[in-house]
Scaffold this motif. Structure first.
Motif, PDB file in Angstrom:
ATOM      1  N   LYS A  26       0.819  -1.215   0.000  1.00  0.00           N
ATOM      2  CA  LYS A  26       0.000   0.000   0.000  1.00  0.00           C
ATOM      3  C   LYS A  26       0.850   1.261   0.000  1.00  0.00           C
ATOM      4  O   LYS A  26       0.420   2.300  -0.496  1.00  0.00           O
ATOM      5  CB  LYS A  26      -0.932   0.011   1.215  1.00  0.00           C
ATOM      6  N   SER A  27       2.052   1.211   0.575  1.00  0.00           N
ATOM      7  CA  SER A  27       2.874   2.412   0.662  1.00  0.00           C
ATOM      8  C   SER A  27       3.670   2.671  -0.617  1.00  0.00           C
ATOM      9  O   SER A  27       4.330   3.699  -0.728  1.00  0.00           O
ATOM     10  CB  SER A  27       3.832   2.312   1.853  1.00  0.00           C
ATOM     11  N   GLN A  28       3.618   1.775  -1.581  1.00  0.00           N
ATOM     12  CA  GLN A  28       4.322   1.989  -2.844  1.00  0.00           C
ATOM     13  C   GLN A  28       3.541   2.962  -3.701  1.00  0.00           C
ATOM     14  O   GLN A  28       2.323   2.890  -3.782  1.00  0.00           O
ATOM     15  CB  GLN A  28       4.496   0.664  -3.595  1.00  0.00           C
ATOM     16  N   GLY A  29       4.254   3.838  -4.366  1.00  0.00           N
ATOM     17  CA  GLY A  29       3.592   4.799  -5.252  1.00  0.00           C
ATOM     18  C   GLY A  29       2.957   5.914  -4.469  1.00  0.00           C
ATOM     19  O   GLY A  29       3.405   6.286  -3.392  1.00  0.00           O
ATOM     20  N   GLY A  30       1.907   6.466  -5.004  1.00  0.00           N
ATOM     21  CA  GLY A  30       1.203   7.546  -4.337  1.00  0.00           C
ATOM     22  C   GLY A  30       1.877   8.883  -4.556  1.00  0.00           C
ATOM     23  O   GLY A  30       2.751   9.042  -5.404  1.00  0.00           O
ATOM     24  N   ASN A  32       4.046  10.539  -2.878  1.00  0.00           N
ATOM     25  CA  ASN A  32       5.457  10.690  -2.521  1.00  0.00           C
ATOM     26  C   ASN A  32       6.394   9.934  -3.457  1.00  0.00           C
ATOM     27  O   ASN A  32       7.610   9.996  -3.288  1.00  0.00           O
ATOM     28  CB  ASN A  32       5.699  10.223  -1.086  1.00  0.00           C
ATOM     29  N   LYS A  33       5.852   9.228  -4.441  1.00  0.00           N
ATOM     30  CA  LYS A  33       6.695   8.416  -5.314  1.00  0.00           C
ATOM     31  C   LYS A  33       7.716   9.266  -6.066  1.00  0.00           C
ATOM     32  O   LYS A  33       8.887   8.919  -6.127  1.00  0.00           O
ATOM     33  CB  LYS A  33       5.857   7.615  -6.302  1.00  0.00           C
ATOM     34  N   ALA A  34       7.298  10.386  -6.627  1.00  0.00           N
ATOM     35  CA  ALA A  34       8.215  11.240  -7.385  1.00  0.00           C
ATOM     36  C   ALA A  34       9.319  11.781  -6.476  1.00  0.00           C
ATOM     37  O   ALA A  34      10.484  11.837  -6.873  1.00  0.00           O
ATOM     38  CB  ALA A  34       7.456  12.383  -8.040  1.00  0.00           C
ATOM     39  N   GLU A  36      10.467  10.392  -3.691  1.00  0.00           N
ATOM     40  CA  GLU A  36      11.365   9.290  -3.334  1.00  0.00           C
ATOM     41  C   GLU A  36      12.278   8.933  -4.497  1.00  0.00           C
ATOM     42  O   GLU A  36      13.472   8.700  -4.317  1.00  0.00           O
ATOM     43  CB  GLU A  36      10.556   8.072  -2.911  1.00  0.00           C
ATOM     44  N   ASP A  37      11.712   8.913  -5.717  1.00  0.00           N
ATOM     45  CA  ASP A  37      12.523   8.609  -6.892  1.00  0.00           C
ATOM     46  C   ASP A  37      13.597   9.674  -7.102  1.00  0.00           C
ATOM     47  O   ASP A  37      14.735   9.361  -7.448  1.00  0.00           O
ATOM     48  CB  ASP A  37      11.641   8.502  -8.145  1.00  0.00           C
TER      49      ASP A  37
END
Length: 63
Positions: A26-30, A32-34, A36-37
């Motif tokens: 569930k914490s993948q993406g969303g 904050n993904k950009a 974190e990347d």
């Protein structure tokens, strides 16, 4: 009652492990993904710059 004592720890561990996997998925993406990347790309760029290797062409040198 010995069978309950024998089965309880594996069942509890399985429930907690399943909850952990669900939380990770569930914490993948969303939203904050950009961010974190970008942080990972910046760390890789710093490590490559310190090693004296040029950044790959698919990643900007300053990001």
């Amino acid at each position: 009652m010995d069978y309950v004592a024998a089965l309880l720890p594996p069942v509890v561990m399985a429930v907690f492990f399943t909850a952990l996997v669900v939380t990770i998925v569930k914490s993948q993406g969303g939203p904050n993904k950009a961010k974190e990347d970008a942080a990972v790309d910046a760390a890789i760029a710093r490590a490559e710059a310190a090693a004296g290797r040029p950044a790959p062409s698919d990643r900007p040198a300053g990001a």
